[in-house]
Design a protein around this motif. Structure first.
Motif, mmCIF file in Angstrom:
data_model
loop_
_atom_site.group_PDB
_atom_site.id
_atom_site.type_symbol
_atom_site.label_atom_id
_atom_site.label_comp_id
_atom_site.label_asym_id
_atom_site.label_seq_id
_atom_site.Cartn_x
_atom_site.Cartn_y
_atom_site.Cartn_z
ATOM 1 N N GLN A 126 0.709 -1.151 0.669
ATOM 2 C CA GLN A 126 0.117 -0.430 0.305
ATOM 3 C C GLN A 126 1.153 1.116 -0.097
ATOM 4 O OE1 GLN A 126 -3.359 0.082 2.821
ATOM 5 N NE2 GLN A 126 -2.900 -2.501 3.019
ATOM 6 N N TYR A 127 2.019 1.542 -0.042
ATOM 7 C CA TYR A 127 2.679 2.355 0.470
ATOM 8 C C TYR A 127 4.287 2.157 0.159
ATOM 9 C CZ TYR A 127 -1.015 3.483 3.407
ATOM 10 O OH TYR A 127 -2.198 3.416 4.170
ATOM 11 N N ASP A 128 5.086 3.064 0.209
ATOM 12 C CA ASP A 128 6.686 3.527 -0.498
ATOM 13 C C ASP A 128 7.709 3.308 0.916
ATOM 14 O OD1 ASP A 128 6.028 3.329 -3.334
ATOM 15 O OD2 ASP A 128 6.521 5.448 -3.379
ATOM 16 N N GLU A 129 6.458 4.099 2.003
ATOM 17 C CA GLU A 129 7.744 3.935 2.630
ATOM 18 C C GLU A 129 6.439 3.991 4.365
ATOM 19 O OE1 GLU A 129 11.251 6.711 4.886
ATOM 20 O OE2 GLU A 129 9.557 8.097 3.245
ATOM 21 N N ALA A 130 7.095 2.955 5.254
ATOM 22 C CA ALA A 130 6.042 3.378 6.981
ATOM 23 C C ALA A 130 6.789 4.630 7.906
ATOM 24 C CB ALA A 130 5.912 2.209 7.010
ATOM 25 N N ILE A 131 6.438 4.439 8.732
ATOM 26 C CA ILE A 131 6.611 5.417 9.818
ATOM 27 C C ILE A 131 5.995 4.097 11.112
ATOM 28 C CG2 ILE A 131 4.807 7.147 10.778
ATOM 29 C CD1 ILE A 131 7.364 8.911 11.199
ATOM 30 N N LEU A 132 6.447 4.231 12.039
ATOM 31 C CA LEU A 132 5.829 3.705 13.312
ATOM 32 C C LEU A 132 6.540 4.799 14.421
ATOM 33 C CD1 LEU A 132 8.434 1.789 15.742
ATOM 34 C CD2 LEU A 132 7.883 0.580 13.806
ATOM 35 N N TRP A 133 6.170 5.073 16.114
ATOM 36 C CA TRP A 133 6.246 5.222 16.889
ATOM 37 C C TRP A 133 6.459 4.754 18.002
ATOM 38 C CZ3 TRP A 133 8.088 10.026 17.134
ATOM 39 C CH2 TRP A 133 7.943 11.683 16.005
ATOM 40 N N THR A 134 7.497 5.110 18.797
ATOM 41 C CA THR A 134 7.204 3.788 20.399
ATOM 42 C C THR A 134 8.665 4.462 21.204
ATOM 43 O OG1 THR A 134 8.359 2.008 21.338
ATOM 44 C CG2 THR A 134 9.473 2.894 19.840
ATOM 45 N N LEU A 135 8.099 4.186 22.647
ATOM 46 C CA LEU A 135 8.653 5.119 23.794
ATOM 47 C C LEU A 135 10.312 5.211 23.886
ATOM 48 C CD1 LEU A 135 6.784 4.256 26.692
ATOM 49 C CD2 LEU A 135 6.567 5.620 25.212
ATOM 50 N N ALA A 136 10.057 6.335 24.072
ATOM 51 C CA ALA A 136 12.525 6.957 23.788
ATOM 52 C C ALA A 136 12.668 5.514 24.394
ATOM 53 C CB ALA A 136 12.509 7.683 23.662
ATOM 54 N N THR A 155 11.821 12.884 17.125
ATOM 55 C CA THR A 155 10.776 12.904 17.970
ATOM 56 C C THR A 155 9.656 13.381 18.195
ATOM 57 O OG1 THR A 155 11.963 14.987 19.541
ATOM 58 C CG2 THR A 155 12.723 12.509 19.367
ATOM 59 N N ARG A 156 8.718 12.968 19.521
ATOM 60 C CA ARG A 156 7.786 14.118 19.581
ATOM 61 C C ARG A 156 7.420 13.365 21.184
ATOM 62 N NH1 ARG A 156 2.569 9.745 16.635
ATOM 63 N NH2 ARG A 156 3.569 8.336 18.220
ATOM 64 N N ASP A 157 6.292 14.434 21.875
ATOM 65 C CA ASP A 157 6.172 14.291 23.119
ATOM 66 C C ASP A 157 6.934 14.799 24.339
ATOM 67 O OD1 ASP A 157 4.461 13.917 25.642
ATOM 68 O OD2 ASP A 157 5.104 11.358 25.399
ATOM 69 N N GLU A 158 7.419 15.296 24.003
ATOM 70 C CA GLU A 158 9.457 15.975 24.960
ATOM 71 C C GLU A 158 9.722 15.459 24.653
ATOM 72 O OE1 GLU A 158 7.594 17.468 28.142
ATOM 73 O OE2 GLU A 158 5.796 19.175 27.280
ATOM 74 N N GLY A 159 10.034 14.324 23.339
ATOM 75 C CA GLY A 159 11.092 14.038 23.355
ATOM 76 C C GLY A 159 11.242 12.712 24.198
ATOM 77 N N HIS A 160 9.822 11.923 23.959
ATOM 78 C CA HIS A 160 9.794 10.147 24.917
ATOM 79 C C HIS A 160 9.604 9.906 24.005
ATOM 80 C CE1 HIS A 160 9.460 12.130 29.366
ATOM 81 N NE2 HIS A 160 9.104 13.274 28.782
ATOM 82 N N GLN A 161 8.642 9.728 22.952
ATOM 83 C CA GLN A 161 8.764 8.453 21.743
ATOM 84 C C GLN A 161 9.752 9.336 20.141
ATOM 85 O OE1 GLN A 161 4.184 8.424 20.547
ATOM 86 N NE2 GLN A 161 3.997 9.158 22.127
#
Length: 155
Positions: free
Chosen positions: A111-121, A141-147
């Motif tokens: 379905q896609y050429d590229e994918a992303i995922l987010w997890t805890l840092a 990063t997001r959530d002030e660097g927590h992810q």
């Protein structure tokens, strides 16, 4: 015997239970305790019925699940996202997560050429798993660097 199949709305209660149990067992003190309640069951029932979700069964018991979709952060319909992957603790390190990831990558690649995922840092179990299954840590990063985010190219 391990099988992967498309999730259906009737899987919602077991998916919700696996989500809550794996969240609490996996994240421990890193995240607040998740609670299994009617609202969470209803949300997961609706979510998995919407498609692009698969469950792993071991001898007929729901042992884990995975879902994909378009990226929500950044919002980009051309970028895929590994939404959630969760395995019930009794099935950790028995190939269930790898089988679910294989299915998710297969479908993301269609379905896609590229994918992303987010997890805890600060979550080495997940980070090691993502690296082992071909994801690459990014500088985002997001959530002030927590992810932190990982990317995977399919082309």
């Amino acid at each position: 015997m391990l099988t992967i199949r498309a999730a259906v709305g009737g899987d919602g209660p077991e998916v919700a239970r696996v989500y809550v149990d794996s969240w609490n067992d996996g994240f421990g003190e890193l995240m607040p305790v998740a609670v299994l309640d009617e609202r969470r069951v209803a949300r997961w029932t609706e979510t998995v019925a919407g498609g692009n979700w698969w469950v792993a069964e071991v001898d007929g018991v729901l042992a884990g699940f995975v879902g994909i979709g378009p990226s929500r952060d950044p919002v980009d319909p051309a970028l895929g996202e590994l939404d959630t992957i969760a395995v019930d603790r009794p099935y950790w390190r028995q190939g269930v997560g790898t089988a679910l990831m294989t299915k998710a990558l297969e479908e993301l690649g269609k379905q896609y050429d590229e994918a992303i995922l987010w997890t805890l840092a600060n979550y080495p179990q997940a980070q090691n798993f993502y690296l082992k299954t071909g994801w690459t840590l990014t500088t985002h990063t997001r959530d002030e660097g927590h992810q932190v985010s990982y990317r995977r190219s399919f082309r």
